[in-house]
Design a protein around this motif. Sequence first.
Motif, mmCIF file in Angstrom:
data_model
loop_
_atom_site.group_PDB
_atom_site.id
_atom_site.type_symbol
_atom_site.label_atom_id
_atom_site.label_comp_id
_atom_site.label_asym_id
_atom_site.label_seq_id
_atom_site.Cartn_x
_atom_site.Cartn_y
_atom_site.Cartn_z
ATOM 1 N N SER A 251 37.982 39.290 29.784
ATOM 2 C CA SER A 251 39.068 40.244 29.547
ATOM 3 C C SER A 251 39.165 41.229 30.705
ATOM 4 O O SER A 251 40.251 41.636 31.105
ATOM 5 C CB SER A 251 38.879 40.960 28.207
ATOM 6 N N LEU A 252 38.015 41.559 31.273
ATOM 7 C CA LEU A 252 38.021 42.453 32.431
ATOM 8 C C LEU A 252 38.782 41.799 33.583
ATOM 9 O O LEU A 252 39.639 42.425 34.211
ATOM 10 C CB LEU A 252 36.585 42.758 32.863
ATOM 11 N N ILE A 253 38.502 40.524 33.778
ATOM 12 C CA ILE A 253 39.141 39.854 34.901
ATOM 13 C C ILE A 253 40.648 39.769 34.715
ATOM 14 O O ILE A 253 41.420 40.026 35.636
ATOM 15 C CB ILE A 253 38.518 38.456 35.109
ATOM 16 N N SER A 254 41.065 39.473 33.482
ATOM 17 C CA SER A 254 42.517 39.394 33.297
ATOM 18 C C SER A 254 43.157 40.764 33.482
ATOM 19 O O SER A 254 44.283 40.880 33.965
ATOM 20 C CB SER A 254 42.859 38.775 31.937
ATOM 21 N N GLN A 255 42.425 41.827 33.134
ATOM 22 C CA GLN A 255 42.963 43.170 33.369
ATOM 23 C C GLN A 255 43.064 43.464 34.865
ATOM 24 O O GLN A 255 44.051 44.020 35.335
ATOM 25 C CB GLN A 255 42.054 44.207 32.717
ATOM 26 N N LEU A 256 41.994 43.055 35.575
ATOM 27 C CA LEU A 256 41.980 43.329 37.014
ATOM 28 C C LEU A 256 43.117 42.610 37.712
ATOM 29 O O LEU A 256 43.700 43.123 38.666
ATOM 30 C CB LEU A 256 40.637 42.900 37.631
ATOM 31 N N LYS A 257 43.431 41.414 37.218
ATOM 32 C CA LYS A 257 44.491 40.632 37.856
ATOM 33 C C LYS A 257 45.837 41.325 37.755
ATOM 34 O O LYS A 257 46.738 41.068 38.552
ATOM 35 C CB LYS A 257 44.570 39.236 37.227
ATOM 36 N N GLU A 258 45.972 42.210 36.758
ATOM 37 C CA GLU A 258 47.227 42.944 36.565
ATOM 38 C C GLU A 258 47.449 43.981 37.659
ATOM 39 O O GLU A 258 48.569 44.355 37.939
ATOM 40 C CB GLU A 258 47.207 43.672 35.212
ATOM 41 N N ILE A 259 46.372 44.439 38.236
ATOM 42 C CA ILE A 259 46.485 45.516 39.230
ATOM 43 C C ILE A 259 47.297 45.030 40.426
ATOM 44 O O ILE A 259 47.011 43.973 40.992
ATOM 45 C CB ILE A 259 45.085 45.956 39.711
ATOM 46 N N PRO A 260 48.348 45.744 40.785
ATOM 47 C CA PRO A 260 49.153 45.316 41.931
ATOM 48 C C PRO A 260 48.299 45.290 43.205
ATOM 49 O O PRO A 260 47.471 46.184 43.409
ATOM 50 C CB PRO A 260 50.253 46.363 42.029
ATOM 51 N N GLY A 261 48.527 44.274 44.021
ATOM 52 C CA GLY A 261 47.788 44.189 45.291
ATOM 53 C C GLY A 261 46.562 43.305 45.206
ATOM 54 O O GLY A 261 45.979 42.963 46.220
ATOM 55 N N ILE A 262 46.205 42.901 44.007
ATOM 56 C CA ILE A 262 45.038 42.010 43.897
ATOM 57 C C ILE A 262 45.515 40.568 43.887
ATOM 58 O O ILE A 262 46.431 40.199 43.155
ATOM 59 C CB ILE A 262 44.211 42.338 42.636
ATOM 60 N N LYS A 263 44.915 39.765 44.762
ATOM 61 C CA LYS A 263 45.447 38.415 44.940
ATOM 62 C C LYS A 263 44.630 37.367 44.211
ATOM 63 O O LYS A 263 45.165 36.401 43.687
ATOM 64 C CB LYS A 263 45.415 38.057 46.407
ATOM 65 N N ILE A 385 40.166 49.472 40.165
ATOM 66 C CA ILE A 385 39.185 48.479 39.719
ATOM 67 C C ILE A 385 38.032 49.179 39.001
ATOM 68 O O ILE A 385 37.622 48.805 37.908
ATOM 69 C CB ILE A 385 38.665 47.668 40.925
ATOM 70 N N MET A 386 37.574 50.253 39.644
ATOM 71 C CA MET A 386 36.446 50.996 39.083
ATOM 72 C C MET A 386 36.792 51.510 37.691
ATOM 73 O O MET A 386 35.987 51.444 36.765
ATOM 74 C CB MET A 386 36.096 52.189 39.982
ATOM 75 N N GLN A 387 38.009 52.022 37.581
ATOM 76 C CA GLN A 387 38.465 52.584 36.315
ATOM 77 C C GLN A 387 38.372 51.531 35.209
ATOM 78 O O GLN A 387 37.849 51.779 34.128
ATOM 79 C CB GLN A 387 39.918 53.007 36.486
#
Lengths: 440, 262
Positions: A251-263, A385-387
């Motif tokens: 779930s963390l990874i899917s959240q991180l993928k939402e962050i703009p700029g992460i490829k 990401i840290m957040q």
Amino acid sequence: MEENIIEVENLTKIYENGNVLAVDNIDLHIKQGEIFALLGPNGAGKTTTISMLATLLSNTAGQAIVNGYDIKKHPDKVRKSIGIVFQEPSLDGDMKGIENLEIHAILYGMPKKIRNAKIKEVLKLVDLEDKAEIFVRNYSGGMKRRLEIARGLLHEPKILFLDEPTLGLDPQTRRKIWEKIKELNKGESKITILITTHYMEEADELADRICIMDHGKIIALDTSKNLKKQLSGDVIDIEFDKIEDTSLLPSLISQLKEIPGIKHISLGDSKNNQEEIPLNLPKNIPNIDPNVIKARMQEMMQDPKKLLMAWKNFPMSQQMFQDAPLEMKKKIANMFNDDLIKDIPENIREVIINIKNGVFEDDNSREISKISISCEHGGKQLPLIMQNIDQKKIIIKNIYMHQPTLEDVFLHYVGTKIREETSDRTKDIKKRIQMRQLTR
Amino acid sequence: MSDLNLKHIGINYPAVWILTKREVIAFWRDKARIISSFAQAILFLLVFGYSLGQNTFPPGFNYKAYLASGIGALTILFTGIFGGMGLMRDKMFGFMKELIVAPVSRQTLMIGRTLGIAIQTVIQVLIILTLGIAFGFLGYNPDLFLRILIIIPIALAASMGIVGIGLIIGTKIRNFQSFGLIQTFIVMPMFWLSGTILPITNDSILYPIYQYNPFSYCVDLFRSVLIGINNFDIWLDILVMSAFAIGLILLGAISFNKMDVS
């Protein structure tokens, strides 16, 4: 167009026995005087491509012009324009170094007058003048390689093909060969060099342009610098402390993928697992290629029976086990069930039983999870990401941020799975051929 | 897998010369092989020459001369087949790749190799005949010298055919383990059933096999030139041997052209 010394269009090779599509419709334009690297995993089609350009194999479709000559119409002229150093040694061990060169010179039709002078010249170039009268079977691996390079240059080719030139050589010899390759590419008689390799640092060090191939196709082609730029931005590697609830990670990874700029996010290390196996070789072992040992170790880590064999037959491997970090010992211990434990040599058995009973359980041995994130601007995305990680109450152990390496680029394109020439791959290719025939 | 054989560029004679030279030098340097082939010949000469008494054969039959000339012919068989198979060594140690990628035709490569082995063969035949003379098996006729001179072209032609067999085998097999197989199923039957050492008479049940063994005719020609003993008509010998040599050279060339090195 004129400055391109190799022009390849729609080049295709299908091996008839087995219907293997080895090279799939590739285009290449190699400039006069450049060092061009073909990079790719095993079975990517690098050697097949080179073999076709060297007229050793006929192409199924497409065309290629080498030094102005068509590979199909003038194979003899193409052959005279190129020098080739094969992946495997191709010297006559029962002849002296100088005789190997003489045979080559005559086969390539060099007149007697210039033959001897040229032989001296190339021997000097690879520092083998004083070894010329020695039988090649007594040469070391590096000397053989150098002699092959000298032989490849003897008939003054316009292009030199090097197929895995430093495979299986020790680091010093490899450096030396790199120096020679660079030397050839300098000065007025700038020779064009086409090199295949799967050593990243080799391509990075030598090549003006790098072409990454996989499954017979070109998947990326540019300078090393630009390739790294393509992956652009930064790579952030995050190491977690032990995660209590591993279900948090997806779930963390899917959240991180939402962050703009992460490829791209990859689990585990972005590097091959094999890099992780520490190699503390004892000093007294003979010259074995470290890569060979690594590969062996990789193999053994998958099969406890092979490990047992190694421990029994090579006392050295027992020492290596004792020196290994706890992390790795744990991995090994987990491979053995109660049945197999009986067969382990005594001093190792004790350690493994202890590990199994959790005697060595301490902070260092906790499972470490890593993720590797490639993003546009590390600085901008890092706080977000840290957040996210903080929200999940996952404790971070370490953070590294770095520019992508050529290896990151390579793995980005071809993935991290180890390639083997299995029947699955053949099936896969057969399917693709059938598909092509259907679509036509 | 090589489909490009540069057929149109024909034969490159300097290249043939260097490849021939390479074979001859390799032969000269391999002292162990030279010694063992002579030791074998001497063993055959001594064992067969002295084990069978003169009473075994019909009166007037000079078995010692028969034996010495047979062993001379035998050298052609052994050197030719194993010399031709030597190309497998080049395949295994990679040198074949260097040859294949050179701008010369496959015919050039094949002719160079065949000639080199044929020359080795002739040298060995001459030495073994000299041994035969030294042992007193061949007599001391002054015209023997002339007969040996005539043997040279015959040995060359016969050995080209035999090398063809070696080349065909060498392009097909992949490892040294097959050597024993070839020895048992090709070399030994050809050797024993060609009357090189023991005469096979026409009342023997082996005679039909003897008759259909092409190498029998090489041996017969060899012997009739050298000591004047023959089973077949000399013209039949020449005819069969030429057909055999030409046929096998062609077959050898075909399998050499198709050879897969990758």
